[in-house]
Design a protein around this motif. Structure first.
Motif, short mmCIF file in Angstrom:
data_model
loop_
_atom_site.label_atom_id
_atom_site.label_comp_id
_atom_site.label_asym_id
_atom_site.label_seq_id
_atom_site.Cartn_x
_atom_site.Cartn_y
_atom_site.Cartn_z
N LEU A 119 -1.93 4.63 7.79
CA LEU A 119 -1.26 4.87 9.06
C LEU A 119 -1.97 4.15 10.21
N LYS A 120 -3.30 4.17 10.16
CA LYS A 120 -4.07 3.47 11.19
C LYS A 120 -3.84 1.96 11.10
N LEU A 157 0.83 -1.20 0.00
CA LEU A 157 0.00 0.00 0.00
C LEU A 157 0.86 1.26 0.00
N ALA A 158 1.92 1.24 0.79
CA ALA A 158 2.80 2.41 0.86
C ALA A 158 3.48 2.65 -0.49
N LEU A 159 3.89 1.57 -1.16
CA LEU A 159 4.52 1.72 -2.47
C LEU A 159 3.54 2.20 -3.53
N SER A 160 2.29 1.79 -3.41
CA SER A 160 1.30 2.18 -4.41
C SER A 160 0.79 3.61 -4.19
N SER A 177 2.27 10.94 -2.81
CA SER A 177 1.35 11.53 -1.84
C SER A 177 1.56 11.00 -0.43
N GLY A 178 2.24 9.88 -0.28
CA GLY A 178 2.49 9.31 1.04
C GLY A 178 1.31 8.48 1.49
N PRO A 179 1.47 7.85 2.63
CA PRO A 179 0.41 6.97 3.13
C PRO A 179 -0.81 7.77 3.58
N SER A 180 -1.96 7.17 3.37
CA SER A 180 -3.20 7.83 3.78
C SER A 180 -3.42 7.61 5.28
N GLU A 181 -4.42 8.26 5.79
CA GLU A 181 -4.76 8.10 7.21
C GLU A 181 -5.13 6.66 7.52
#
Length: 75
Positions: free
Chosen positions: A29-30, A15-18, A22-26
Motif C-alpha cells: 500500500l505504501k 505483488l497484488a496478484l501474488s 490476504s490482500g496487499p500488505s502495508e
C-alpha cells in the motif's frame, strides 16, 4: 519518467496478484501511494516544462519584434 512509473505500477500489480486472498500488505500500500505521488509529480513537471517552453517562445517573439523596430541596436 513515465517508464519508471509504468514499471512501478506493473510491479505493484504483480505483488497484488501474488498476495492471494490476504490482500496487499502495508508495504504494498505504501509503495502504491508512492507510485501515485511520483505520477502526480511527473505530470506537474511536464506541465511546468511546457509552460517554460511557451514563455521562452513568447520572449523570443518579443525580442524579434524589438529587433524589427530597432535594427540599429542589433548585435
Amino acid at each position: 519518467m513515465r517508464y519508471l512509473v509504468a514499471c512501478i505500477s506493473l510491479s505493484l500489480t504483480f505483488l497484488a496478484l501474488s498476495c492471494g486472498d490476504s490482500g496487499p500488505s502495508e508495504a504494498d500500500l505504501k509503495a502504491e501511494a508512492e507510485a501515485e505521488q511520483i505520477e502526480l509529480l511527473s505530470v506537474e513537471l511536464e506541465e511546468q516544462i511546457d509552460e517554460l517552453g511557451s514563455s521562452r517562445r513568447e520572449l523570443e517573439t518579443a525580442l524579434d519584434s524589438l529587433d524589427a523596430l530597432f535594427p540599429e541596436l542589433e548585435q
